[in-house]
Design a protein around this motif. Structure first.
Motif, PDB file in Angstrom:
ATOM      1  N   UNK A  47       0.837  -1.201   0.000  1.00 50.92           N
ATOM      2  CA  UNK A  47       0.000   0.000   0.000  1.00 50.92           C
ATOM      3  C   UNK A  47       0.869   1.247   0.000  1.00 50.92           C
ATOM      4  N   UNK A  48       0.568   2.191  -0.887  1.00 50.65           N
ATOM      5  CA  UNK A  48       1.346   3.423  -0.999  1.00 50.65           C
ATOM      6  C   UNK A  48       0.923   4.477   0.019  1.00 50.65           C
ATOM      7  N   UNK A  49      -0.233   4.265   0.628  1.00 48.59           N
ATOM      8  CA  UNK A  49      -0.737   5.237   1.608  1.00 48.59           C
ATOM      9  C   UNK A  49      -0.902   4.592   2.985  1.00 48.59           C
ATOM     10  N   UNK A  50       0.042   3.706   3.295  1.00 47.24           N
ATOM     11  CA  UNK A  50      -0.079   2.975   4.567  1.00 47.24           C
ATOM     12  C   UNK A  50       0.080   3.889   5.779  1.00 47.24           C
ATOM     13  N   UNK A  51       0.852   4.961   5.620  1.00 45.79           N
ATOM     14  CA  UNK A  51       1.087   5.876   6.750  1.00 45.79           C
ATOM     15  C   UNK A  51       0.145   7.082   6.731  1.00 45.79           C
ATOM     16  N   UNK A  52      -0.967   6.957   6.029  1.00 47.38           N
ATOM     17  CA  UNK A  52      -1.875   8.080   5.902  1.00 47.38           C
ATOM     18  C   UNK A  52      -2.530   8.420   7.232  1.00 47.38           C
ATOM     19  N   UNK A  53      -2.934   7.428   7.998  1.00 44.81           N
ATOM     20  CA  UNK A  53      -3.608   7.634   9.277  1.00 44.81           C
ATOM     21  C   UNK A  53      -2.737   7.282  10.476  1.00 44.81           C
ATOM     22  N   UNK A  54      -1.464   7.125  10.282  1.00 43.22           N
ATOM     23  CA  UNK A  54      -0.576   6.826  11.393  1.00 43.22           C
ATOM     24  C   UNK A  54      -0.446   8.046  12.315  1.00 43.22           C
ATOM     25  N   UNK A  55      -0.384   7.775  13.609  1.00 39.88           N
ATOM     26  CA  UNK A  55      -0.233   8.842  14.604  1.00 39.88           C
ATOM     27  C   UNK A  55       1.124   8.657  15.273  1.00 39.88           C
ATOM     28  N   UNK A  56       2.023   9.591  15.032  1.00 38.59           N
ATOM     29  CA  UNK A  56       3.355   9.545  15.622  1.00 38.59           C
ATOM     30  C   UNK A  56       3.532  10.771  16.507  1.00 38.59           C
ATOM     31  N   UNK A  57       3.866  10.534  17.762  1.00 38.50           N
ATOM     32  CA  UNK A  57       4.011  11.615  18.744  1.00 38.50           C
ATOM     33  C   UNK A  57       5.432  11.586  19.275  1.00 38.50           C
ATOM     34  N   UNK A  58       6.063  12.741  19.279  1.00 37.21           N
ATOM     35  CA  UNK A  58       7.430  12.892  19.779  1.00 37.21           C
ATOM     36  C   UNK A  58       7.381  13.757  21.038  1.00 37.21           C
ATOM     37  N   UNK A  59       8.069  13.331  22.090  1.00 44.42           N
ATOM     38  CA  UNK A  59       8.120  14.082  23.347  1.00 44.42           C
ATOM     39  C   UNK A  59       9.193  15.153  23.239  1.00 44.42           C
ATOM     40  N   UNK A  69       3.326  14.405  14.817  1.00 45.33           N
ATOM     41  CA  UNK A  69       3.897  14.636  13.496  1.00 45.33           C
ATOM     42  C   UNK A  69       2.825  14.438  12.432  1.00 45.33           C
ATOM     43  N   UNK A  70       2.738  15.387  11.513  1.00 44.05           N
ATOM     44  CA  UNK A  70       1.784  15.326  10.412  1.00 44.05           C
ATOM     45  C   UNK A  70       2.374  14.433   9.322  1.00 44.05           C
ATOM     46  N   UNK A  71       1.593  13.438   8.833  1.00 46.59           N
ATOM     47  CA  UNK A  71       2.166  12.495   7.842  1.00 46.59           C
ATOM     48  C   UNK A  71       2.667  13.169   6.574  1.00 46.59           C
ATOM     49  N   UNK A  75       8.915  16.680   9.337  1.00 45.66           N
ATOM     50  CA  UNK A  75       9.005  16.729  10.806  1.00 45.66           C
ATOM     51  C   UNK A  75       9.739  17.957  11.325  1.00 45.66           C
ATOM     52  N   UNK A  76      10.677  18.470  10.570  1.00 43.98           N
ATOM     53  CA  UNK A  76      11.397  19.673  11.008  1.00 43.98           C
ATOM     54  C   UNK A  76      10.476  20.889  11.054  1.00 43.98           C
ATOM     55  N   UNK A  77       9.577  20.989  10.099  1.00 44.74           N
ATOM     56  CA  UNK A  77       8.631  22.111  10.098  1.00 44.74           C
ATOM     57  C   UNK A  77       7.655  21.985  11.274  1.00 44.74           C
ATOM     58  N   UNK A  78       7.203  20.757  11.535  1.00 38.48           N
ATOM     59  CA  UNK A  78       6.307  20.541  12.687  1.00 38.48           C
ATOM     60  C   UNK A  78       7.006  20.893  13.986  1.00 38.48           C
ATOM     61  N   UNK A  79       8.282  20.539  14.083  1.00 39.33           N
ATOM     62  CA  UNK A  79       9.042  20.827  15.297  1.00 39.33           C
ATOM     63  C   UNK A  79       9.229  22.338  15.482  1.00 39.33           C
ATOM     64  N   UNK A  80       9.516  23.057  14.410  1.00 39.08           N
ATOM     65  CA  UNK A  80       9.695  24.504  14.514  1.00 39.08           C
ATOM     66  C   UNK A  80       8.390  25.203  14.910  1.00 39.08           C
ATOM     67  N   UNK A  81       7.275  24.724  14.372  1.00 38.53           N
ATOM     68  CA  UNK A  81       5.990  25.320  14.754  1.00 38.53           C
ATOM     69  C   UNK A  81       5.705  25.123  16.250  1.00 38.53           C
TER      70      UNK A  81
END
Length: 286
Positions: A47-59, A69-71, A75-81
């Motif tokens: 599946x090419x969209x397997x990580x579409x609904x994955x929820x990854x949280x970084x402390x 983290x938005x799929x 991740x660097x942009x999410x971290x800066x925000x």
């Protein structure tokens, strides 16, 4: 595909090398394609969209908060925000620092199930040091004993002396009201006794003249209501039924006194006076 009865039953697998018809196909919740039992998992059909609904949280190491983290975002942009908007380094100590038992040398971390608050010093301790001698409890706080009873007593005396004039006026009104009530009761009792004497006199007269009325045939008249009867026996029965049994109710009028404050009615004036003194403090002013 399908059967003559159900022509739309079953679908082919979306994998190009399979194309197997399956009557109970599986639809992928990421790529929305139909697969057979063998290729239903993400890995099997790649599946090419397997990580579409994955929820990854970084402390976050600065504030100890979780950053999702938005799929489809770097991740660097999410971290800066997160660092520029909601990162608060002062929250790190609140999250990471755990409450411990305050007894020197005790390293027990206080949680929900092992925390006991001392009822004397109101400090949380662990189960091992929950008793006062174990944590050297200073005991309850000393109650202030500088309360002067004489000052309170003198203050109450001054407060009682202020409404003295009003209490004197209410006592005068109570005395006059009691006198009026006693006069009303005396007049009611006199009327009842008078009615009872008249009934007894009529009864004796009726008893003595039974023989005379039979022989002479004169008409007898009731002394209370003026009703006329042909015989003394009928008059006696009338007096017994009407005037003797309910003499007080028919002869004397029942007076109802009304409280001037709450409009409550009383048949006995003394009961009205007691009600005013008990419920209204001896004052009849509305």
């Amino acid at each position: 595909m399908g059967t003559p009865e159900f022509p739309d039953l079953g679908k082919h697998c979306a994998v190009s090398d399979c194309k197997q018809i399956d009557f109970l196909p599986f639809t992928c919740d990421r790529c929305d394609q139909v697969y057979c039992l063998e290729h239903r998992s993400y890995i099997k059909h790649q599946c090419t969209k397997a990580d579409k609904l994955d929820v990854t949280v970084v402390i976050c190491p600065l504030c100890a908060k979780g950053v999702r983290l938005v799929p489809d975002q770097d991740p660097n942009i999410t971290w800066e925000n997160h660092v520029n908007t909601e990162c608060d380094p002062s929250n790190y100590e609140k999250v990471t620092k755990k409450k411990k038992c305050p007894v020197p040398g005790c390293r027990e971390i206080l949680g929900f199930s092992n925390t006991i608050k001392c009822r004397d010093c109101t400090v949380d301790h662990c189960l091992k040091h929950r008793f006062g001698p174990d944590h050297k409890c200073p005991g309850p706080k000393n109650v202030e004993t500088s309360f002067s009873f004489m000052s309170l007593f003198n203050g109450s005396k001054t407060e009682e002396s202020k409404p003295k004039s009003s209490s004197t006026a209410s006592s005068k009104w109570t005395t006059s009201f009691l006198n009026a009530a006693s006069n009303i009761r005396a007049s009611a009792e006199a009327g009842a006794s008078k009615l009872s004497g008249e009934i007894n006199q009529a009864w004796q007269t009726a008893k003595g003249g039974v023989g005379q009325s039979r022989s002479s045939g004169q008409v007898e008249q009731c002394p209370q209501c003026g009703a006329k009867f042909s015989s003394v026996t009928t008059l006696v029965d009338h007096v017994q039924k009407v005037h003797e049994r309910s003499g007080n109710r028919s002869g004397a009028k029942v007076t109802i006194d009304v409280c001037p404050k709450c409009s409550r009615g009383f048949r006995d004036p003394v009961s009205l006076v007691e009600h005013v003194e008990r419920d209204h403090g001896g004052s009849s002013r509305a």
